[in-house]
Design a protein around this motif. Structure first.
Motif, PDB file in Angstrom:
ATOM      1  N   LEU A  62    -133.562  18.661 -30.625  1.00 57.84           N
ATOM      2  CA  LEU A  62    -134.237  17.370 -30.482  1.00 57.84           C
ATOM      3  C   LEU A  62    -135.751  17.509 -30.546  1.00 57.84           C
ATOM      4  CD1 LEU A  62    -132.090  15.683 -27.683  1.00 57.84           C
ATOM      5  CD2 LEU A  62    -131.878  15.482 -30.153  1.00 57.84           C
ATOM      6  N   PRO A  81    -129.507  18.081 -34.552  1.00 57.79           N
ATOM      7  CA  PRO A  81    -128.626  18.016 -33.384  1.00 57.79           C
ATOM      8  C   PRO A  81    -127.139  18.054 -33.713  1.00 57.79           C
ATOM      9  CG  PRO A  81    -130.397  16.425 -33.179  1.00 57.79           C
ATOM     10  CD  PRO A  81    -130.558  17.067 -34.524  1.00 57.79           C
ATOM     11  N   TYR A  82    -126.717  17.343 -34.773  1.00 60.62           N
ATOM     12  CA  TYR A  82    -125.265  17.302 -35.031  1.00 60.62           C
ATOM     13  C   TYR A  82    -124.736  18.650 -35.471  1.00 60.62           C
ATOM     14  CZ  TYR A  82    -125.774  16.946 -40.174  1.00 60.62           C
ATOM     15  OH  TYR A  82    -126.048  17.188 -41.477  1.00 60.62           O
ATOM     16  N   PHE A  85    -124.241  20.738 -32.318  1.00 60.28           N
ATOM     17  CA  PHE A  85    -122.972  20.401 -31.662  1.00 60.28           C
ATOM     18  C   PHE A  85    -121.821  21.086 -32.382  1.00 60.28           C
ATOM     19  CE2 PHE A  85    -119.117  17.904 -31.253  1.00 60.28           C
ATOM     20  CZ  PHE A  85    -119.040  17.714 -29.890  1.00 60.28           C
TER      21      PHE A  85
END
Lengths: 261, 315
Positions: A62, A81-82, A85
């Motif tokens: 982020l 960010p994705y 994850f």
């Protein structure tokens, strides 16, 4: 870093070296290094503004930083960010970031978003229901999120984050605003998550809770590491006492006030 | 007992509406009213397109009029220059709009709020000016005539048949929109709208789902535009100005951007409102604007919000 099968759990799961994050002239993190091993609950403590949340944000893509972050053998810094994850890191936020347009169950289903292509709607719903039961939210699936209490919202955020069985779960003050009973339930949940094979990096102010659940503690101040080790060791470290515990003792009465409520 | 009491009207209402939609074209007498019905259906399709990007995704797009134009001109040029059969030209026009949706969406969907609205206004102006000035391609302000896909003998009969084509497409679009809302994609779009950061932290490729929504929106806008061209049989750039984009967004907002039913109701209401207010002549825009403003203040969630409130208060 070359990870051989069978030795991986002896090596750190997350390894951060010389991480620096600057906002203008202010260095929120200044050459910070730490590592989290598989299967542990690792607490990150430090006074307000010491850089804890910035650290989480840098790991999850982020905010941009300089240095090196290696997760599960692959570089992490610079990933959106994705992708972080999908690499196996899930997180919660200091103030829960739920989706108010969605129901409790749908919020949990978002945590299974990356599995949507492989599973049927029914399988996903069952998986989401299981996560709600795991976090003490069984039967609440159809509610809108604004009908949940503050503690339940934090649990929902954890349910959403662990639904895809991440390798590492980052929690930003999950116990804030919780009663003593709720904290105990949370501690039990964290241990259960650890037992299921997910390592946890926990930002927490409540040192009783840290001593209760953490295997290892890293203390941070002004963006630098000031101590690291077993909870009791770190709690008595002079630099930590000066930077952090002195301040907490003044606030000790406030914790009691929370507990009475 | 009570349960049954609430269930019957719920089933009754869609049936009544369905019957109304079917018999309405046989009740109207003038070709003009028939044409209005066709236009209302076309607005429903374009507004359902906006539901994806403004409703589900929360991105304010003022480019729907431009996609409408691209669909209309895409159909016309595919027919005239490349001699496509009508059905393929129709689909081609919609796909052309979707392609532009991709090209415009990729850079602009990184922008948010006002910036995205401004970027989409800019795109709309570019399309409008291009249609007006590339005379070699679009025939400029003089416009283009469109061949009817079939000819039953009179304009009234043509519009009546075309009305059912439009209704079929609109129903399919509405069903698709409802299904999307309940799918993983709809969930991800709402999550992006609510909290983009949290959605991306859960593995949602936020730009990708937004661009898909923009493309779906452009596709339906283009399809509506291509059907408009076939219904109107003549297109010129002036219809596809900025007002059209504004009108389509207002239709969605008045209907209620959070619901498919709202999008449909808003498009139909605002499709006919200009006719009902025609007696106002010069004061029309003034009254229309005041009415829409008032509606938005009284019911921020649109007609759909009002409906929801009425239903829940009765139970």
């Amino acid at each position: 870093m070359n990870l051989k099968p069978g030795t991986w759990n002896l090596k750190p799961l997350l390894e951060v070296r010389d991480l620096t994050v600057a906002f203008g002239g202010l260095k929120a993190l200044d050459g910070f290094s730490m590592s989290v091993c598989a299967g542990e609950i690792h607490a990150l403590i430090g006074p307000n503004g010491s850089g804890k949340s910035t650290f989480l944000n840098a790991v999850t893509g982020l905010v941009a930083g300089r240095g090196q972050i290696v997760f599960n053998g692959a570089p992490l810094l610079g990933l959106p960010p994705y992708r972080v994850f999908r690499a196996g890191i899930a997180r919660s936020f200091q103030t829960p970031r739920l989706f108010p347009s969605l129901t409790v169950a749908e919020n949990t289903l978002l945590g299974l978003h990356v599995e949507c292509a492989r599973k049927t709607a029914r399988e996903l719903e069952q998986a989401a229901e299981a996560q709600l039961a795991r976090t003490g939210l069984a039967g609440r699936g159809a509610l809108p999120v604004d009908r949940l209490t503050a503690a339940e919202r934090r649990c929902l955020e954890i349910a959403r984050a662990v639904a895809h069985s991440p390798l590492l779960l980052l929690l930003d003050e999950p116990a804030a605003g919780m009663s003593a009973a709720e904290r105990q339930a949370l501690a039990a949940l964290l241990r259960e998550i650890r037992a299921s094979g997910t390592a946890i990096l926990l930002i927490e102010h409540d040192l009783k809770m840290v001593a209760d659940v953490a295997d290892c503690v890293t203390a941070l101040n002004f963006g630098k590491k000031i101590a690291e080790g077993a909870p009791a060791e770190v709690a008595s470290h002079p630099a930590v006492v000066e930077a952090y515990l002195g301040k907490r003792q003044e606030n000790g009465t406030q914790i009691n006030a929370d507990e009475r409520r | 007992m009570n349960h049954q009491g609430t269930k019957t009207p719920r089933l009754l209402l869609p049936w009544c509406l369905g019957v109304l939609v079917v018999i309405l074209p046989f009740l109207v007498k003038s070709p003009y009213s028939m044409h209005l019905l066709v236009m209302a259906g076309i607005y429903v399709i374009a507004t359902l397109g906006l539901y994806f990007v403004v409703g589900l995704c929360g991105q304010f797009s003022l480019a729907q009029g431009a996609f409408f134009a691209l669909g209309a001109y895409g159909l016309a040029l595919l027919q005239q220059k490349l001699h496509f059969p009508s059905v393929f030209a129709l689909l081609g026009g919609a796909l052309l709009a979707a392609l532009f949706g991709l090209v415009v969406g990729l850079p602009t969907l990184r922008l948010r709020g006002h910036y995205l609205a401004m970027a989409t206004i800019g795109f709309g102006e570019i399309v409008y000016l291009t249609l007006k000035n590339w005379i070699w391609l679009t025939n400029g302000p003089d416009g283009l005539n469109i061949r009817r896909p079939f000819w039953p003998g009179s304009v009234m009969a043509y519009d009546r048949i075309y009305y059912f084509v439009v209704v079929a497409v609109a129903v399919a679009a509405a069903v698709a929109a409802i299904r999307v809302r309940r799918s993983w994609w709809g969930r991800a779009l709402l999550a992006v709208r609510d909290n983009e950061l949290a959605a991306s932290s859960l593995g949602v490729a936020t730009t990708r789902v937004k661009v898909y929504a923009f493309m779906a929106s452009a596709f339906l806008g283009g399809l509506a535009g291509a059907m408009y061209a076939q219904a109107e049989t003549y297109i010129s750039p002036d219809f596809f100005n900025f007002d059209l984009s504004i009108m389509l967004v207002v239709m969605l907002l008045v209907g209620g951007r959070n619901s498919v039913g709202g999008a449909v109701a808003g498009a139909i209401l605002l499709g006919f409102l200009p006719e009902w207010l025609r007696f106002l002549k010069d004061y029309y825009m003034l009254i229309f604007g005041a009415l829409v403003t008032m509606l938005m203040i009284v019911m921020p969630n649109g007609l759909a919000g009002l409906w929801k409130k009425a239903v829940s208060s009765r139970q």
